[in-house]
Write a protein that holds these residues in place. Structure first.
Motif, mmCIF file in Angstrom:
data_model
loop_
_atom_site.group_PDB
_atom_site.id
_atom_site.type_symbol
_atom_site.label_atom_id
_atom_site.label_comp_id
_atom_site.label_asym_id
_atom_site.label_seq_id
_atom_site.Cartn_x
_atom_site.Cartn_y
_atom_site.Cartn_z
ATOM 1 N N LYS A 173 -75.645 65.208 21.805
ATOM 2 C CA LYS A 173 -74.223 65.537 21.845
ATOM 3 C C LYS A 173 -73.578 64.786 22.997
ATOM 4 O O LYS A 173 -74.142 64.722 24.099
ATOM 5 N N GLY A 174 -72.394 64.238 22.768
ATOM 6 C CA GLY A 174 -71.678 63.503 23.798
ATOM 7 C C GLY A 174 -70.764 64.436 24.579
ATOM 8 O O GLY A 174 -69.714 64.861 24.069
ATOM 9 N N THR B 11 -66.411 71.077 30.935
ATOM 10 C CA THR B 11 -65.999 70.043 29.983
ATOM 11 C C THR B 11 -64.896 70.529 29.039
ATOM 12 O O THR B 11 -64.864 71.713 28.666
ATOM 13 N N PRO B 12 -64.020 69.617 28.608
ATOM 14 C CA PRO B 12 -63.077 69.981 27.543
ATOM 15 C C PRO B 12 -63.722 69.987 26.167
ATOM 16 O O PRO B 12 -63.125 70.481 25.204
ATOM 17 N N GLY B 13 -64.942 69.432 26.044
ATOM 18 C CA GLY B 13 -65.595 69.485 24.739
ATOM 19 C C GLY B 13 -66.541 68.328 24.500
ATOM 20 O O GLY B 13 -66.949 67.616 25.411
ATOM 21 N N TYR B 14 -66.879 68.136 23.214
ATOM 22 C CA TYR B 14 -67.848 67.139 22.797
ATOM 23 C C TYR B 14 -67.166 65.996 22.053
ATOM 24 O O TYR B 14 -66.284 66.215 21.217
ATOM 25 N N GLU C 142 -65.913 70.766 15.876
ATOM 26 C CA GLU C 142 -66.560 72.009 15.451
ATOM 27 C C GLU C 142 -67.478 72.538 16.549
ATOM 28 O O GLU C 142 -67.415 73.724 16.906
ATOM 29 N N LYS C 143 -68.326 71.663 17.128
ATOM 30 C CA LYS C 143 -69.201 72.101 18.220
ATOM 31 C C LYS C 143 -68.384 72.480 19.455
ATOM 32 O O LYS C 143 -68.752 73.395 20.198
#
Length: 602
Positions: free
Chosen positions: A225-226, A422-425, A430-431
């Motif tokens: 995952k990034g 983090t703001p996200g992937y 969805e993740k």
């Protein structure tokens, strides 16, 4: 005067006094946070480099051992000039927030300069595990990351070394840059680019929520995952470190460090800590592995670190050298003020041996500590910025962070909110949505508990991964994290690592890897000693969920391609059990094979 049986005092070290507040919640959970507010912090890491170049221009920032044995050293002024040149070259090529740089190479000065150039130019960098390129059989993870990042430039320091993986990628519109000129643009061309006012304009344009890095986690299963890492995440985390570790402001830190920069601890915590405090980072080409630990030892004969970071496996390999070489021990402890372990709980015997060496060399104890966090938190969430007497305590929330405890299956799941989250992937909404609860707390997936509910300042203890816990056929819950750490400690110094088995089985077992020293023992004697140690361990445990009844030693190392291990040495419990289901079946076969260690009660 020290009384008999009393330990010597700790070496003086300026640490912030914890002041933790608790807010109870209706569901039986609570939130912890520091009463110490997070102070202002630089808007982005490019400004941090600029400030150090102006205040400490001639101080050495990064040093790296060269092939002839000498050290290549780069000062802050040189790093700043190089970063500006690289930033100009990146801007000239049209790179920016949506056109990142992908770095395939390991830690090096050239890697660092390209990363710093990205910081100054507002260009995200994506450092990738070298193992994905050089130890993988199919390059599937590199391809996945390449398609997610969509880089406009790839850096491979040694072009020939990475030729095979580069040839497997569709590089239309992607520039390859190497240090040696093999297969692409030479990095020197970027370094010789004259910086213009465009660099100053971009430096002023960058805001805290711009992306600084994409760091990739292997996850429990599937492809990496990034994790989006912003300048705010990294800069705020360094401000928290500054506030809890004031000793860093008394004297710039000196590090000898091998931890890879594609991981958040080496790349964010350690690298940025040195940068923020004007210290010196000696890149250690060694690591805790046969044939490589000797390079670490050679470096320690020349570099006396003020803070030393390593994983438990690293300390296990380092200690025999320190114990038999007094001069090396004096070099190691000479300027040392803090010993930090990460990645897993430090077994009691390693803790005691480090403490014994500290006392023998200095007459006092060097503070040993740890912290806790993840790639998604840049990385520090909690830290033990107070003396601790044993491993397992992960400290208290650092300034600016809220730690929410939520009841979950008999445990307290912990969730995190703060500017370091983090703001996200990357490319996966969805993740991203699944990673946060309805109050905006990041669901890190771990459990923790208070050391002392009546004294919050004593911190919290890591209590395992929520997703790893399971039930035996008896209906009893097995808390994997605690069982694993206790079993490895009980078998010390024979087991390097292990995974806990037993979902839908009648008892707990282990798939385990022996230490290098244990591999030299006769197999029957090794199995006998492990059985004896676990028999003694089981007698002190209260129930079946805490007792290990069978062990199978694994000969083949954990696989990078199968997600069983990271290049930092972390074992993935779920991936190992899925890949080695045949070994699990052998472990529970009746009667067991001759090589299965059976731990009897008598």
């Amino acid at each position: 005067m020290i009384q008999q049986g009393e330990k010597p005092p700790f070496l003086p070290l300026a640490l912030a006094t914890p002041r933790i507040r608790r807010t109870d919640r209706p569901d039986g959970g609570f939130i912890l946070h520091s009463e110490e507010p997070l102070s202002d912090y630089p808007g982005h890491m490019g400004l941090v480099l600029q400030a150090q170049a102006e205040s400490r221009p001639d101080a050495v920032f990064i040093a790296q051992r060269q092939a002839d044995g000498s050290w290549r050293r780069v000062t802050y002024a040189q790093a700043w000039a190089s970063a500006r040149s690289i930033a100009q070259a990146l801007l000239d090529r049209g790179l920016g927030q949506t056109a990142p740089v992908m770095i395939l190479s390991a830690n090096s000065i050239d890697h660092a300069l390209l990363m710093l150039g990205g910081f100054v130019a507002g260009v995200p960098v994506a450092p990738i595990s070298v193992a994905y390129s050089l130890m993988s059989g199919d390059f599937a993870k590199v391809h996945h990351i390449f398609n997610l990042v969509r880089p406009k430039l790839i850096f491979a320091e040694q072009g020939a070394l990475f030729a095979k993986v580069l040839a497997s990628l569709n590089l239309d519109g992607v520039e390859v840059v190497t240090s040696d000129g093999a297969g692409g643009t030479v990095l020197k061309d970027l370094l010789n680019t004259g910086a213009t006012s465009a660099v100053d304009a971009r430096l002023a344009q960058i805001v805290p929520d711009w992306v600084a890095k994409y760091l990739f986690t292997s996850g429990s299963t599937g492809l990496p995952k990034g994790v989006i890492n912003t300048h705010r995440m990294m800069s705020s985390n360094q401000q928290a470190i500054t506030q809890i570790w004031p000793f860093l402001q008394e004297k710039p830190p000196v590090l000898l460090d091998w931890l890879p920069w594609n991981h958040t601890f080496g790349g964010n915590h350690n690298f940025n800590m040195v940068l923020r405090h004007g210290g010196t980072l000696h890149i250690d080409e060694g690591k805790p592995a046969p044939g490589l630990v000797e390079k670490t030892i050679a470096n320690l004969r020349e570099v006396s670190p003020s803070v030393y970071f390593n994983v438990p496996a690293g300390y296990a390999m380092l200690l025999p050298y320190l114990e038999r070489d007094e001069e090396l021990c004096r070099r190691f402890f000479g300027d040392l003020r803090l010993i930090f372990y990460a990645g897993a709980a430090l077994p009691p015997d390693l803790w005691a041996r480090l403490e014994t060496l500290s006392i023998r060399t200095l007459g006092k104890r060097v503070t040993m500590t740890s912290s806790w966090g993840s790639t998604e938190t840049a990385p520090m969430v909690t830290a033990a910025h107070f003396p601790i007497e044993r491993a397992g305590v992960i400290g208290v929330p650092v300034p600016g962070v809220q730690l929410k405890f939520t009841p979950s299956g008999g445990k307290l799941e912990v969730r995190v909110k703060g500017p370091n989250v983090t703001p996200g992937y990357l490319g996966d909404p969805e993740k991203t949505a699944q990673a946060f609860d309805d109050e905006g707390f990041y669901c890190i997936g771990d459990a923790a508990k208070l050391v002392d509910p009546d004294d919050l300042n004593r911190g919290v203890v890591f209590d395992g991964r929520i997703a790893e816990d399971f039930k035996l056929t008896t209906g009893t819950w097995v808390h994997v994290g605690g069982v694993r750490v206790a079993a490895i400690a009980a078998c010390s110094p024979l087991l390097q690592d292990a995974v806990v088995t037993g979902p839908d089985k009648p008892y707990v077992g282990l798939l385990a890897w022996p230490t290098a020293a244990a591999k030299d023992m006769a197999p029957d004697e090794l199995r006998r000693q492990i059985a004896e140690k676990l028999r003694a361990h089981n007698k002190s445990q209260g129930g079946s969920s805490l007792k290990v009844q069978r062990v199978l030693l694994l000969n083949d190392p954990p696989s990078i391609d199968a997600n069983e291990i990271t290049d930092k040495g972390y074992i993935n419990q779920r991936a190992v059990l899925e890949r080695r289901h045949a070994d699990v079946n052998r472990l529970y076969a009746d009667p067991p094979d001759a090589d299965v260690i059976t731990v009897t009660d008598s």
